[in-house]
Scaffold this motif. Structure first.
Motif, PDB file in Angstrom:
ATOM      1  N   SER A 315       0.488  17.048  -2.939  1.00 45.45           N
ATOM      2  CA  SER A 315      -0.312  15.727  -2.508  1.00 45.45           C
ATOM      3  C   SER A 315      -1.141  14.987  -3.752  1.00 45.45           C
ATOM      4  O   SER A 315      -1.333  14.103  -3.732  1.00 45.45           O
ATOM      5  N   ASP A 339      -0.030  -0.840   0.249  1.00 40.15           N
ATOM      6  CA  ASP A 339       1.259  -0.546  -0.104  1.00 40.15           C
ATOM      7  C   ASP A 339       1.375   0.595  -0.969  1.00 40.15           C
ATOM      8  O   ASP A 339       2.488   1.407  -0.798  1.00 40.15           O
ATOM      9  N   TRP A 341      -0.675   3.273  -0.707  1.00 39.19           N
ATOM     10  CA  TRP A 341      -0.993   4.234   0.097  1.00 39.19           C
ATOM     11  C   TRP A 341       0.446   4.574   0.825  1.00 39.19           C
ATOM     12  O   TRP A 341       0.767   5.816   1.076  1.00 39.19           O
ATOM     13  N   LYS A 342       1.177   3.636   1.152  1.00 42.18           N
ATOM     14  CA  LYS A 342       2.270   3.914   2.077  1.00 42.18           C
ATOM     15  C   LYS A 342       3.433   4.705   0.968  1.00 42.18           C
ATOM     16  O   LYS A 342       4.110   5.493   1.423  1.00 42.18           O
ATOM     17  N   ALA A 343       3.564   4.225  -0.042  1.00 43.79           N
ATOM     18  CA  ALA A 343       4.436   4.915  -1.033  1.00 43.79           C
ATOM     19  C   ALA A 343       3.716   6.357  -1.314  1.00 43.79           C
ATOM     20  O   ALA A 343       4.684   7.417  -1.664  1.00 43.79           O
ATOM     21  N   ASN A 345       1.988   8.486   0.447  1.00 42.61           N
ATOM     22  CA  ASN A 345       2.309   9.003   1.965  1.00 42.61           C
ATOM     23  C   ASN A 345       3.817   9.297   1.907  1.00 42.61           C
ATOM     24  O   ASN A 345       4.166  10.456   2.356  1.00 42.61           O
ATOM     25  N   SER A 346       4.758   8.216   1.729  1.00 40.16           N
ATOM     26  CA  SER A 346       6.099   8.792   1.703  1.00 40.16           C
ATOM     27  C   SER A 346       6.706   9.835   0.811  1.00 40.16           C
ATOM     28  O   SER A 346       7.397  10.687   1.384  1.00 40.16           O
ATOM     29  N   GLN A 347       6.375   9.659  -0.477  1.00 39.52           N
ATOM     30  CA  GLN A 347       6.507  10.707  -1.413  1.00 39.52           C
ATOM     31  C   GLN A 347       5.933  11.755  -1.201  1.00 39.52           C
ATOM     32  O   GLN A 347       6.475  13.067  -1.436  1.00 39.52           O
ATOM     33  N   ASP A 349       5.374  13.107   2.025  1.00 39.94           N
ATOM     34  CA  ASP A 349       6.228  13.659   2.962  1.00 39.94           C
ATOM     35  C   ASP A 349       7.434  14.042   2.387  1.00 39.94           C
ATOM     36  O   ASP A 349       8.144  15.358   3.109  1.00 39.94           O
ATOM     37  N   SER A 350       8.112  13.633   1.470  1.00 40.51           N
ATOM     38  CA  SER A 350       9.297  14.127   1.000  1.00 40.51           C
ATOM     39  C   SER A 350       9.239  15.514   0.231  1.00 40.51           C
ATOM     40  O   SER A 350      10.077  16.189   0.465  1.00 40.51           O
ATOM     41  N   LYS A 353       8.774  18.186   2.832  1.00 38.51           N
ATOM     42  CA  LYS A 353      10.043  18.692   3.288  1.00 38.51           C
ATOM     43  C   LYS A 353      10.979  19.580   2.521  1.00 38.51           C
ATOM     44  O   LYS A 353      11.493  20.572   2.778  1.00 38.51           O
TER      45      LYS A 353
END
Length: 579
Positions: A315, A339, A341-343, A345-347, A349-350, A353
């Protein structure tokens, strides 16, 4: 590399510098989290560097903070390597180690007191204290309140506060757009430091009551409180309760800049516990009988910073790529757009995983700072010791301790050299050479423009400040087509606010008039963060640079004369360094 202001005589600076976040995704994405490589070979290779750095910057090394058991582990590893290579010991008593005289200083809360108008106040209840020197019993003619450390306009003169205690108002938050490097280089900050030099010490009024952890840390400080024994008085710093503040300024007095209070007398007792901090020093003797008594020194620093609070590694890594791409040198955190923040959080999450969830991390491994320099010097040592090229002059390999605390090890060595100081013809300093990708922000120009890395990128600092010939030789060696580095001199500009020339070990050699050249691939988002790990290092680029430094060192060592010194050295080697 030491932070801006490392070693300055003030604890208020820590209020404005603070801990910084940092991150820049760079280098191969598929490098493992852990790696154990094969045995190293005489040639300088990316594989060797990877093998060494994954070991040296592993979690088991705990960040290598000077004075801790982890730094002893790290220096033991270096010592085992130079012993294996058959290099000549150049430390103390026939060993490879030079102890630099580190202590851990704790306040004796049972016996320490402050007296005001005949009334006695006790440590642990009414105040806690720390200091860096050896003078503990002092009296002040008065106490004066001054504004925050950021007030660079209304600074009082040293004469106004001479012989008094000064209260510096705590700084609760940095202003928007604050630039730490420019502030430290400002005339206002210089006046502030000069003012403090004339005071007896600093007081800080605790916002509530003395916190339990403040008392605990003063009486039994953690490794972060280690300080070098100095032969001069140090900065006396006292945190006082509101009860004691009322005794100084009067009950209910408004504590604001400009007001004066009563004089105080301190009787402070400190207990010093020795802690090991050690340089590792080894020599490859030269082949020319007439020149082997002269040395080309090649150095790096063996330490890093203490452990941090626990965070999720992935994070922080992604967040700082967007919000703090310059790491600890980057000033305030950037406000991210929706936008962005979206990027982020997406990264995150990846990565979660990929790694099976968050990765709790509290260890500042210092893979680039300065694990990269440390293993580079080891690779150079092996290449010289086991390879076919043998220089005429001797090569002095040195891994300095305590660079992060204000260049302790290099300062100690140049004050207490284990070879004649004037026999050192040049010093090559290697600090943070594992990054410099195009995605990295490696610094800023003097004018404030961002500087990015590139293919075959490296910064040179100080290469012509004392010896034009040394700087020219660095350029000449780089003309070999197999190198062809993009040399960046922008951070070496006179008066540059980042003050890079004064922030790593070469500065202590230059202070004595020894020509230096400092190689670094510059800053990045992982600087002084738990995310500075081996998986983000550019090993191919690092190996190419190491081979270049090998050639440069060999050229300097084989000259038929000492590199000419045509620059002006400092009048006082212990004076304040200025870029």
């Amino acid at each position: 590399m030491a932070s801006p202001g490392a070693g300055l005589r003030t604890f208020t600076l820590a209020l404005l510098v603070g801990a910084a976040g940092q991150l820049a995704a760079q280098g191969p994405k598929d490098l493992p989290l852990k790696y154990s490589g094969p045995a190293t070979v005489p040639a300088i290779t990316a594989g060797d560097l990877m093998t060494r750095l994954y070991k040296y910057a592993d979690d088991s090394m705990g960040g290598r903070f000077v004075g801790s058991k982890y730094n002893l582990m790290a220096t033991a590893y270096i010592e085992s390597e130079v012993r294996r290579l058959g290099l000549k010991p150049a430390g103390e008593n026939g060993s490879y180690f030079q102890n630099i005289g580190v202590i851990q200083r704790a306040l004796d809360t049972a016996t320490s007191t402050i007296t005001i108008d005949g009334a006695t106040y006790h440590a642990g209840r009414d105040f806690v204290a720390a200091e860096d020197g050896q003078v503990h019993q002092v009296s002040a003619t008065g106490t004066v309140v001054w504004g925050t450390v950021l007030d660079t306009i209304g600074n009082p003169t040293p004469e106004e506060y001479k012989g008094k205690f000064v209260v510096v108002a705590p700084l609760m938050a940095l202003p928007a757009g604050f630039d730490q490097g420019k502030f430290i280089a400002s005339d206002g900050y210089k006046r502030y430091v000069a003012m403090l030099d004339g005071t007896v010490g600093q007081l800080q009024i605790d916002p509530d009551t003395l916190l339990t952890n403040q008392v605990r840390m003063a009486a039994a400080p953690p490794p972060a409180s280690i300080s070098q024994t100095l032969d001069r008085p140090g900065a006396l710093r006292i945190v006082i309760s509101h009860k004691l503040a009322n005794a100084i300024f009067g009950e209910g007095a408004a504590i604001k800049p400009g007001i004066s209070g009563k004089g105080i007398t301190t009787d402070l007792r400190f207990t010093d516990t020795p802690r090991e901090g050690r340089n590792v020093i080894a020599i490859l003797p030269g082949t020319d009988p007439k020149l082997r008594g002269e040395y080309v020194a090649i150095g790096a620093h063996n330490d890093h910073i203490p452990m941090q609070r626990v965070v999720d590694h992935d994070s922080l890594k992604i967040f700082n790529e967007y919000a703090r791409p310059q790491g600890a040198d980057g000033g305030p955190t950037k406000k991210l757009s929706d936008d962005e923040w979206k990027a982020v959080n997406s990264q995150i999450d990846s990565l979660h995983k990929l790694h099976g969830g968050p990765r709790p991390d509290s260890i500042s491994n210092g893979a680039d700072d300065d694990g990269s320099g440390t293993v580079t010097v080891l690779e150079l040592a092996e290449a010289f010791a086991k390879g076919n090229i043998k220089p005429k002059r001797s090569i002095l390999f040195i891994w300095h301790a305590g660079e992060e605390r204000g260049m302790w090890g290099s300062g100690w060595f140049t004050d207490h050299p284990t070879v004649p100081r004037d026999s050192i013809v040049a010093e090559i300093n290697i600090d943070m050479v594992g990054r410099g990708a195009p995605s990295d922000i490696t610094g800023v120009t003097k004018e404030g423009e961002l500087v990015h890395g590139a293919d075959r990128y490296v910064q040179l600092v100080g290469s012509r400040r004392l010896s034009t010939e040394l700087g020219d030789l660095a350029e000449t060696v780089n003309k070999n087509p197999k190198y062809n580095f993009k040399f960046d001199y922008s951070l070496d500009a006179n008066g540059h606010p980042e003050n890079i020339y004064c922030r790593s070990d070469h500065a202590k050699y230059a202070a004595w008039g020894i020509p230096v050249v400092f190689f670094t691939t510059g800053g990045h988002a992982d600087y002084h963060q738990v995310t500075d790990e081996p998986q983000y290092i550019r090993y191919d680029h690092m190996a190419l640079l190491d081979n270049y430094i090998f050639d440069l060192a060999n050229h300097v060592a084989d000259l038929d004369h000492r590199v000419k010194v045509d620059g002006q050295k400092m009048a006082d080697p212990h004076g304040q360094c200025k870029q």
